[in-house]
Write a protein that holds these residues in place. Sequence first.
Motif, PDB file in Angstrom:
ATOM      1  N   GLU A 122       0.818  -1.218   0.000  1.00 12.15           N
ATOM      2  CA  GLU A 122       0.000   0.000   0.000  1.00 12.15           C
ATOM      3  C   GLU A 122       0.851   1.268   0.000  1.00 12.15           C
ATOM      4  O   GLU A 122       0.666   2.133  -0.835  1.00 12.15           O
ATOM      5  CB  GLU A 122      -0.928   0.008   1.231  1.00 12.15           C
ATOM      6  CG  GLU A 122      -1.962  -1.094   1.226  1.00 12.15           C
ATOM      7  CD  GLU A 122      -2.971  -0.957   0.082  1.00 12.15           C
ATOM      8  OE1 GLU A 122      -3.367   0.183  -0.231  1.00 12.15           O
ATOM      9  OE2 GLU A 122      -3.335  -1.990  -0.494  1.00 12.15           O
ATOM     10  N   CYS A 123       1.771   1.368   0.973  1.00 10.99           N
ATOM     11  CA  CYS A 123       2.525   2.623   1.126  1.00 10.99           C
ATOM     12  C   CYS A 123       3.996   2.489   0.739  1.00 10.99           C
ATOM     13  O   CYS A 123       4.729   3.465   0.766  1.00 10.99           O
ATOM     14  CB  CYS A 123       2.424   3.123   2.557  1.00 10.99           C
ATOM     15  SG  CYS A 123       3.339   2.125   3.762  1.00 10.99           S
ATOM     16  N   LEU A 124       4.439   1.278   0.426  1.00  7.39           N
ATOM     17  CA  LEU A 124       5.821   0.978   0.037  1.00  7.39           C
ATOM     18  C   LEU A 124       6.822   1.234   1.156  1.00  7.39           C
ATOM     19  O   LEU A 124       8.008   1.371   0.908  1.00  7.39           O
ATOM     20  CB  LEU A 124       6.231   1.746  -1.224  1.00  7.39           C
ATOM     21  CG  LEU A 124       5.386   1.456  -2.460  1.00  7.39           C
ATOM     22  CD1 LEU A 124       5.844   2.314  -3.623  1.00  7.39           C
ATOM     23  CD2 LEU A 124       5.421  -0.007  -2.829  1.00  7.39           C
ATOM     24  N   GLY A 125       6.340   1.288   2.410  1.00  5.62           N
ATOM     25  CA  GLY A 125       7.233   1.392   3.562  1.00  5.62           C
ATOM     26  C   GLY A 125       7.896   0.053   3.816  1.00  5.62           C
ATOM     27  O   GLY A 125       7.364  -1.001   3.453  1.00  5.62           O
ATOM     28  N   SER A 126       9.052   0.051   4.430  1.00  9.33           N
ATOM     29  CA  SER A 126       9.788  -1.179   4.715  1.00  9.33           C
ATOM     30  C   SER A 126       9.246  -1.821   5.988  1.00  9.33           C
ATOM     31  O   SER A 126       9.264  -1.207   7.047  1.00  9.33           O
ATOM     32  CB  SER A 126      11.257  -0.838   4.896  1.00  9.33           C
ATOM     33  OG  SER A 126      12.046  -1.737   4.196  1.00  9.33           O
ATOM     34  N   ILE A 127       8.745  -3.060   5.861  1.00 13.49           N
ATOM     35  CA  ILE A 127       8.173  -3.768   7.004  1.00 13.49           C
ATOM     36  C   ILE A 127       8.817  -5.140   7.133  1.00 13.49           C
ATOM     37  O   ILE A 127       9.346  -5.672   6.155  1.00 13.49           O
ATOM     38  CB  ILE A 127       6.639  -3.908   6.869  1.00 13.49           C
ATOM     39  CG1 ILE A 127       6.278  -4.678   5.588  1.00 13.49           C
ATOM     40  CG2 ILE A 127       5.962  -2.550   6.915  1.00 13.49           C
ATOM     41  CD1 ILE A 127       4.806  -5.011   5.454  1.00 13.49           C
ATOM     42  N   PRO A 128       8.787  -5.743   8.333  1.00 14.41           N
ATOM     43  CA  PRO A 128       9.334  -7.093   8.486  1.00 14.41           C
ATOM     44  C   PRO A 128       8.612  -8.103   7.587  1.00 14.41           C
ATOM     45  O   PRO A 128       7.420  -7.946   7.295  1.00 14.41           O
ATOM     46  CB  PRO A 128       9.097  -7.412   9.962  1.00 14.41           C
ATOM     47  CG  PRO A 128       8.996  -6.088  10.622  1.00 14.41           C
ATOM     48  CD  PRO A 128       8.372  -5.181   9.612  1.00 14.41           C
ATOM     49  N   VAL A 129       9.311  -9.124   7.166  1.00 12.31           N
ATOM     50  CA  VAL A 129       8.755 -10.127   6.253  1.00 12.31           C
ATOM     51  C   VAL A 129       7.537 -10.816   6.859  1.00 12.31           C
ATOM     52  O   VAL A 129       6.541 -11.060   6.188  1.00 12.31           O
ATOM     53  CB  VAL A 129       9.845 -11.171   5.890  1.00 12.31           C
ATOM     54  CG1 VAL A 129       9.264 -12.341   5.134  1.00 12.31           C
ATOM     55  CG2 VAL A 129      10.941 -10.521   5.083  1.00 12.31           C
ATOM     56  N   LYS A 130       7.563 -11.097   8.165  1.00 11.00           N
ATOM     57  CA  LYS A 130       6.492 -11.841   8.813  1.00 11.00           C
ATOM     58  C   LYS A 130       5.360 -10.953   9.320  1.00 11.00           C
ATOM     59  O   LYS A 130       4.432 -11.446   9.959  1.00 11.00           O
ATOM     60  CB  LYS A 130       7.060 -12.666   9.964  1.00 11.00           C
ATOM     61  CG  LYS A 130       8.029 -13.737   9.498  1.00 11.00           C
ATOM     62  CD  LYS A 130       8.576 -14.522  10.656  1.00 11.00           C
ATOM     63  CE  LYS A 130       9.577 -15.558  10.170  1.00 11.00           C
ATOM     64  NZ  LYS A 130      10.161 -16.308  11.279  1.00 11.00           N
ATOM     65  N   ALA A 131       5.394  -9.664   9.032  1.00  9.88           N
ATOM     66  CA  ALA A 131       4.369  -8.743   9.527  1.00  9.88           C
ATOM     67  C   ALA A 131       3.021  -9.047   8.884  1.00  9.88           C
ATOM     68  O   ALA A 131       2.933  -9.435   7.722  1.00  9.88           O
ATOM     69  CB  ALA A 131       4.776  -7.308   9.232  1.00  9.88           C
ATOM     70  N   ARG A 132       1.945  -8.839   9.695  1.00  3.98           N
ATOM     71  CA  ARG A 132       0.585  -9.014   9.187  1.00  3.98           C
ATOM     72  C   ARG A 132      -0.100  -7.669   9.001  1.00  3.98           C
ATOM     73  O   ARG A 132      -1.166  -7.599   8.433  1.00  3.98           O
ATOM     74  CB  ARG A 132      -0.222  -9.889  10.144  1.00  3.98           C
ATOM     75  CG  ARG A 132       0.266 -11.338  10.094  1.00  3.98           C
ATOM     76  CD  ARG A 132      -0.534 -12.215  11.003  1.00  3.98           C
ATOM     77  NE  ARG A 132      -0.061 -11.971  12.367  1.00  3.98           N
ATOM     78  CZ  ARG A 132      -0.796 -12.104  13.452  1.00  3.98           C
ATOM     79  NH1 ARG A 132      -2.035 -12.472  13.368  1.00  3.98           N
ATOM     80  NH2 ARG A 132      -0.278 -11.873  14.636  1.00  3.98           N
ATOM     81  N   ARG A 133       0.541  -6.604   9.507  1.00  2.64           N
ATOM     82  CA  ARG A 133      -0.014  -5.258   9.370  1.00  2.64           C
ATOM     83  C   ARG A 133       1.156  -4.284   9.209  1.00  2.64           C
ATOM     84  O   ARG A 133       2.170  -4.406   9.870  1.00  2.64           O
ATOM     85  CB  ARG A 133      -0.824  -4.906  10.610  1.00  2.64           C
ATOM     86  CG  ARG A 133      -1.581  -3.602  10.479  1.00  2.64           C
ATOM     87  CD  ARG A 133      -2.499  -3.373  11.660  1.00  2.64           C
ATOM     88  NE  ARG A 133      -3.623  -4.278  11.729  1.00  2.64           N
ATOM     89  CZ  ARG A 133      -4.780  -4.133  11.094  1.00  2.64           C
ATOM     90  NH1 ARG A 133      -4.951  -3.084  10.325  1.00  2.64           N
ATOM     91  NH2 ARG A 133      -5.746  -5.000  11.230  1.00  2.64           N
TER      92      ARG A 133
END
Length: 136
Positions: free
Chosen positions: A110-121
Amino acid sequence: MGGFKKFLLRGNLVDLAVAFVVGAAFASLVKDFADSFINPLIALIGGEPDYTGLAVTVNGTKFPYGIFLTSAIAFLITATVVYFFVVLPMSKLIERMDRNKEVTERDCPECLGSIPVKARRCRFCTAEVTPVQASV
């Protein structure tokens, strides 16, 4: 006095000092390499390797452009040597070392922010994302 001691012994200040000393020694090495090998090659092609004596006189004022020309050639030689003998090999080495590293982050769709691989949100836009399954 304790704050000053902490400041002096801080890791990045010591790293900077070491980098400065090594950089100065390396600059001297590159200058000597250019004086010993590159400048004679330039002399074979263009006549003389030292252009500091070149100057133009306009209305009695001397413009010694040869000093700048010699420094510019030395800078280009130094930059070339640093790139091909330091930057390029280090980039290849880092690329090889990172080749087998496991990916720990991905981009939010959605926002192209960097998130952990296992994140659900997503921590930035709070959009729900499907966690990536571990490949077996």
